[in-house]
Design a protein around this motif. Structure first.
Motif, PDB file in Angstrom:
ATOM      1  N   GLU A  19      42.705  35.146  33.565  1.00  0.00           N
ATOM      2  CA  GLU A  19      41.825  36.316  33.606  1.00  0.00           C
ATOM      3  C   GLU A  19      40.396  35.948  33.221  1.00  0.00           C
ATOM      4  OE1 GLU A  19      41.347  40.762  31.616  1.00  0.00           O
ATOM      5  OE2 GLU A  19      43.332  39.824  31.722  1.00  0.00           O
ATOM      6  N   ALA A  20      40.229  35.234  32.107  1.00  0.00           N
ATOM      7  CA  ALA A  20      38.884  34.852  31.671  1.00  0.00           C
ATOM      8  C   ALA A  20      38.203  33.953  32.700  1.00  0.00           C
ATOM      9  CB  ALA A  20      38.951  34.152  30.317  1.00  0.00           C
ATOM     10  N   ALA A  21      38.952  32.997  33.239  1.00  0.00           N
ATOM     11  CA  ALA A  21      38.394  32.118  34.263  1.00  0.00           C
ATOM     12  C   ALA A  21      37.993  32.915  35.495  1.00  0.00           C
ATOM     13  CB  ALA A  21      39.410  31.040  34.641  1.00  0.00           C
ATOM     14  N   GLY A  22      38.872  33.831  35.914  1.00  0.00           N
ATOM     15  CA  GLY A  22      38.601  34.614  37.110  1.00  0.00           C
ATOM     16  C   GLY A  22      37.436  35.571  36.946  1.00  0.00           C
ATOM     17  N   LEU A  23      37.270  36.153  35.754  1.00  0.00           N
ATOM     18  CA  LEU A  23      36.142  37.060  35.530  1.00  0.00           C
ATOM     19  C   LEU A  23      34.817  36.311  35.657  1.00  0.00           C
ATOM     20  CD1 LEU A  23      37.466  39.221  32.552  1.00  0.00           C
ATOM     21  CD2 LEU A  23      37.212  39.912  34.943  1.00  0.00           C
ATOM     22  N   ALA A  24      34.767  35.101  35.100  1.00  0.00           N
ATOM     23  CA  ALA A  24      33.539  34.307  35.199  1.00  0.00           C
ATOM     24  C   ALA A  24      33.291  33.852  36.629  1.00  0.00           C
ATOM     25  CB  ALA A  24      33.621  33.101  34.262  1.00  0.00           C
ATOM     26  N   LEU A  25      34.329  33.357  37.282  1.00  0.00           N
ATOM     27  CA  LEU A  25      34.174  32.863  38.647  1.00  0.00           C
ATOM     28  C   LEU A  25      33.885  33.997  39.629  1.00  0.00           C
ATOM     29  CD1 LEU A  25      37.085  30.278  38.594  1.00  0.00           C
ATOM     30  CD2 LEU A  25      34.647  29.740  38.719  1.00  0.00           C
ATOM     31  N   GLY A  26      34.531  35.142  39.432  1.00  0.00           N
ATOM     32  CA  GLY A  26      34.271  36.277  40.307  1.00  0.00           C
ATOM     33  C   GLY A  26      32.844  36.764  40.194  1.00  0.00           C
TER      34      GLY A  26
END
Length: 380
Positions: A242-249
């Motif tokens: 989730e944290a990775a995806g929020l930053a990448l998104g």
């Protein structure tokens, strides 16, 4: 008239600010990915199209059959489906047999979601183009395009049903909840975006924008593809997805906003400057508003209150010049957004690599990281 305006806009953008646009492109080191996508995998497109009807003989329904296939057959990046399949492989799924077919149907589910949401998004934004061609509602009118989006939504659930039926994963029962959560989060982000436009609200912070894009873009672009890939492989998703995806998104969307003003129209696939015409809130405009003079601020907000068709070419060129200009030798708002996206992208990539440190298939994991890296630092 609309076509002539778009031609003027693109010529003006090049004439006025080509040097500044080149500066934006060179703000961060240019990453040339060794993995590029030309669209969803052919076998996925074949599965997707196999779900859609093509047996009708009544002329009106034959037209529906054609409209349903329009956006899927235009191409697109296929990024979300590719991330899901690479995540499945990274978590140990072998690309053969029934388990892999289940993963493919999950990937088709994401592609169908992407296509029906884009139809509705283009209507809500009154967009002119999608993937280098007129938006669906421009070709067939809003009622038929809206109905086609609703129909593709239903076929999305049919694809999910296939994936759930075929998958031997002990977590197959969680597919439905993941897709449902993805739809809820995306709809929340879209609602915030549309509410700002409808109420002409520009009293916003960068934090407001980031909350919106993390909902609207991050869940369906990165987080859910990663999670579904793990689940279909029989693994539990890493909590840091989730944290990775929020930053990448966020990085993905900010880069898209930059390209909307400084990109190559032939490669971008959408009209350059469309975000300004539609009155979109972006990190670029919100950053610039904090530095704008009172006169500039008033000029901008007055223009943004106008319907799209009433915005003049001179107004668009003026605002575009401001967004691309460097004040007092500092970086422009476009350059600021580019730098912010690069920082978020690097942070997200570091988190993503951490989640995959113990991957069952390190080669697939590395391929996935390189793919994401290319898109969060992309020029197209």
């Amino acid at each position: 008239q609309a076509a002539l305006f778009r031609l003027w806009w693109n010529l003006a953008a090049v004439r006025i600010t080509s040097r500044q646009a080149e500066t934006v492109r060179s703000t961060t080191p240019r990453y040339v990915p060794d993995i590029t996508l030309q669209g969803m995998r052919p076998e996925l497109l074949s599965k997707l199209l196999s779900l859609l009807p093509q047996h009708h003989t009544r002329p009106e329904l034959m037209l529906l059959d054609r409209i349903l296939r329009d956006y899927p057959q235009r191409g697109g990046k296929g990024l979300r489906s590719e991330l899901l399949l690479l995540s499945a492989q990274a978590h140990g799924l072998v690309p053969t047999g029934t388990p892999w077919e289940a993963a493919q149907w999950l990937a088709v589910t994401l592609e169908l979601f992407q296509n029906w949401v884009l139809i509705h998004d283009d209507i809500a934004d009154d967009s002119e183009e999608r993937r280098g061609r007129p938006a669906l509602h421009r070709l067939y009118g809003m009622p038929l395009a809206l109905n086609a989006g609703d129909a593709l939504h239903a076929y999305m659930w049919a694809a999910l049903q296939q994936a759930t039926r075929l998958s031997p994963s002990p977590h197959a029962g969680e597919f439905f909840g993941e897709i449902l959560n993805m739809i809820h989060r995306t709809a929340e982000g879209q609602h915030i975006d549309l509410a700002w436009m409808q109420t002409h609200n520009w009293a916003l912070t960068e934090a407001d924008y980031l909350e919106m894009v993390r909902l609207k873009t991050a869940w369906y672009t990165v987080i859910v593809p990663l999670r579904l890939g793990a689940l279909v492989a029989g693994a539990l998703p890493h909590p840091d997805f989730e944290a990775a995806g929020l930053a990448l998104g966020a990085a993905f969307q900010i880069r898209d906003d930059v390209l909307n003003l400084a990109g190559d129209a032939a490669l971008y696939g959408k009209e350059i400057g469309g975000d300004l015409l539609e009155g979109k809130r972006t990190l670029i405009t919100l950053h610039w508003l904090t530095q704008a003079t009172p006169a500039q601020h008033q000029y901008f907000t007055d223009m943004m209150r106008l319907p799209r068709v009433q915005k003049t070419a001179d107004q668009q060129a003026t605002v575009l010049g401001w967004l691309r200009a460097s004040e007092r030798g500092d970086e422009s708002s476009l350059e600021y957004a580019q730098r912010y996206a690069a920082q978020e992208g690097l942070r997200g990539l570091a988190l993503l690599r951490g989640t995959l440190a113990q991957a069952n298939n390190p080669q697939a994991a590395e391929k996935m990281v390189r793919l994401v890296e290319g898109y969060v630092t992309r020029d197209i």
